[in-house]
Scaffold this motif. Sequence first.
Motif, short mmCIF file in Angstrom:
data_model
loop_
_atom_site.label_atom_id
_atom_site.label_comp_id
_atom_site.label_asym_id
_atom_site.label_seq_id
_atom_site.Cartn_x
_atom_site.Cartn_y
_atom_site.Cartn_z
N PRO A 84 -24.03 -1.47 -8.50
CA PRO A 84 -23.54 -2.72 -9.09
C PRO A 84 -22.43 -3.38 -8.27
N ALA A 85 -21.66 -2.58 -7.53
CA ALA A 85 -20.57 -3.13 -6.73
C ALA A 85 -21.09 -4.06 -5.63
N LEU A 86 -22.39 -3.98 -5.33
CA LEU A 86 -22.94 -4.86 -4.30
C LEU A 86 -23.61 -6.10 -4.89
N LEU A 87 -23.47 -6.27 -6.19
CA LEU A 87 -24.02 -7.48 -6.82
C LEU A 87 -22.90 -8.36 -7.35
N GLU A 88 -22.99 -9.62 -6.99
CA GLU A 88 -22.02 -10.62 -7.46
C GLU A 88 -22.77 -11.65 -8.28
N ILE A 89 -22.14 -12.09 -9.37
CA ILE A 89 -22.75 -13.05 -10.26
C ILE A 89 -21.97 -14.35 -10.17
N GLU A 90 -22.65 -15.47 -9.92
CA GLU A 90 -21.98 -16.77 -9.94
C GLU A 90 -22.37 -17.54 -11.19
N ILE A 91 -21.37 -17.90 -11.98
CA ILE A 91 -21.63 -18.71 -13.17
C ILE A 91 -20.71 -19.92 -13.15
N THR A 92 -21.12 -20.97 -13.82
CA THR A 92 -20.28 -22.17 -13.83
C THR A 92 -19.31 -22.13 -15.00
N GLU A 93 -18.31 -22.99 -14.93
CA GLU A 93 -17.35 -23.10 -16.03
C GLU A 93 -18.05 -23.42 -17.34
N SER A 94 -19.10 -24.24 -17.27
CA SER A 94 -19.78 -24.64 -18.51
C SER A 94 -20.43 -23.43 -19.18
N ALA A 95 -20.89 -22.47 -18.39
CA ALA A 95 -21.47 -21.26 -18.98
C ALA A 95 -20.40 -20.47 -19.74
N LEU A 96 -19.19 -20.47 -19.20
CA LEU A 96 -18.09 -19.76 -19.86
C LEU A 96 -17.75 -20.41 -21.19
N MET A 97 -17.85 -21.73 -21.20
CA MET A 97 -17.35 -22.48 -22.34
C MET A 97 -18.33 -22.58 -23.51
N GLN A 98 -19.57 -22.08 -23.31
CA GLN A 98 -20.57 -22.26 -24.35
C GLN A 98 -20.37 -21.35 -25.55
N ASN A 99 -20.28 -20.09 -25.30
CA ASN A 99 -20.28 -19.14 -26.40
C ASN A 99 -19.33 -18.03 -25.98
N ASP A 100 -18.06 -18.31 -26.15
CA ASP A 100 -17.09 -17.50 -25.41
C ASP A 100 -17.02 -16.03 -25.82
#
Length: 279
Positions: A143-159
């Motif tokens: 898992p340490a070799l996987l990075e996840i990119e999410i946008t601010e809007s994804a954070l703000m949907q269902n916190d």
Amino acid sequence: AKACGKNVYKLFDKKMNEHANERVTLLSDLRLALEREEFVLHYQPKVDLLTGNVTSVEALVRWMHPRLGMLAPDKFIRLSEESGLIADLTDWVLRTACTQAKKWQEQNLGSVRVAVNLSPYHFQRQDVKEAIFSVLDATGLEPALLEIEITESALMQNDEYTCELLRELRGLGMTISVDDFGTGYSSLSYLHRFPINTLKIDRTFILNMMKSSEDQAIVTAIIAMAKSLNMQIVAEGVETVDQLEKLKDQGCHEIQGFLVSRPVTAETVEQFFTPENHL
Ligand code: C2E
Ligand code: CA
Ligand code: CA
Ligand code: CA
């Protein structure tokens, strides 16, 4: 004049129909494309400004359309989100990216993370987590070799749910990056509750930084804020040496952009790796 208006209307109607037809065609093409795996990933390096090492490569999907040629994601991501096909597409991207990262690790090309973009449209859903876990399981990638990119809007949907999910991923050692940062109006008090490793300053600020003092001030503020929250800072869309120098002066940690490399094939991006490049 009346006849003329009618013609304009007819023309408009025709254009609307054409547009709708194109969409329907592209959607059925997309279904087939997922079956036939007509996609390819290109990778773009992120470089640490202190060491010069590649820390991570971002996987960016392209569609090798049999008639239309290579399509950029802006031609089909939205469609895949609206039609629900994004889940299958993300599965493919995750599987391909993790398989590649595992291969790099086995070839001793250094422990370079691979970063995958997760769409806010299906980030909330239970199957995202399952997709990630089953791909890690199938590929044997740590898992340490996987990075996840999410946008601010994804954070703000269902916190609540998002926060818990991110905690779990982070707990396993994955890196969590917030993409296009600065465009989504999230506040400082909001951000610090999430287990975020990295902020990626949106390309538009980097683009305008040299000519607009406001954009320069925003970049300075984001860097200061991220540092006070112990987050890593990546500037995206760096195209010039001037931008690079300015970002270095400001204490930015990493850059990504055409100055270093455009997104390229897996084979081509390897040339940027350094063997001593361990996590
Ligand atoms: P993004 O995640 O913000 O990715 C960065 C985009 O900026 C990429 O466009 C990249 O080619 C481009 N870029 C990088 N450096 C520079 C630069 O120096 N100058 C300029 N002008 N552009 C630069 P791309 O590959 O067309 O991807 C566009 C967007 O499509 C991505 O934006 C991302 O939101 C989405 N996307 C790409 N691949 C995937 C995927 O596998 N899944 C999902 N859900 N979305 C994806
Ligand atoms: Ca991204
Ligand atoms: Ca971005
Ligand atoms: Ca973007």
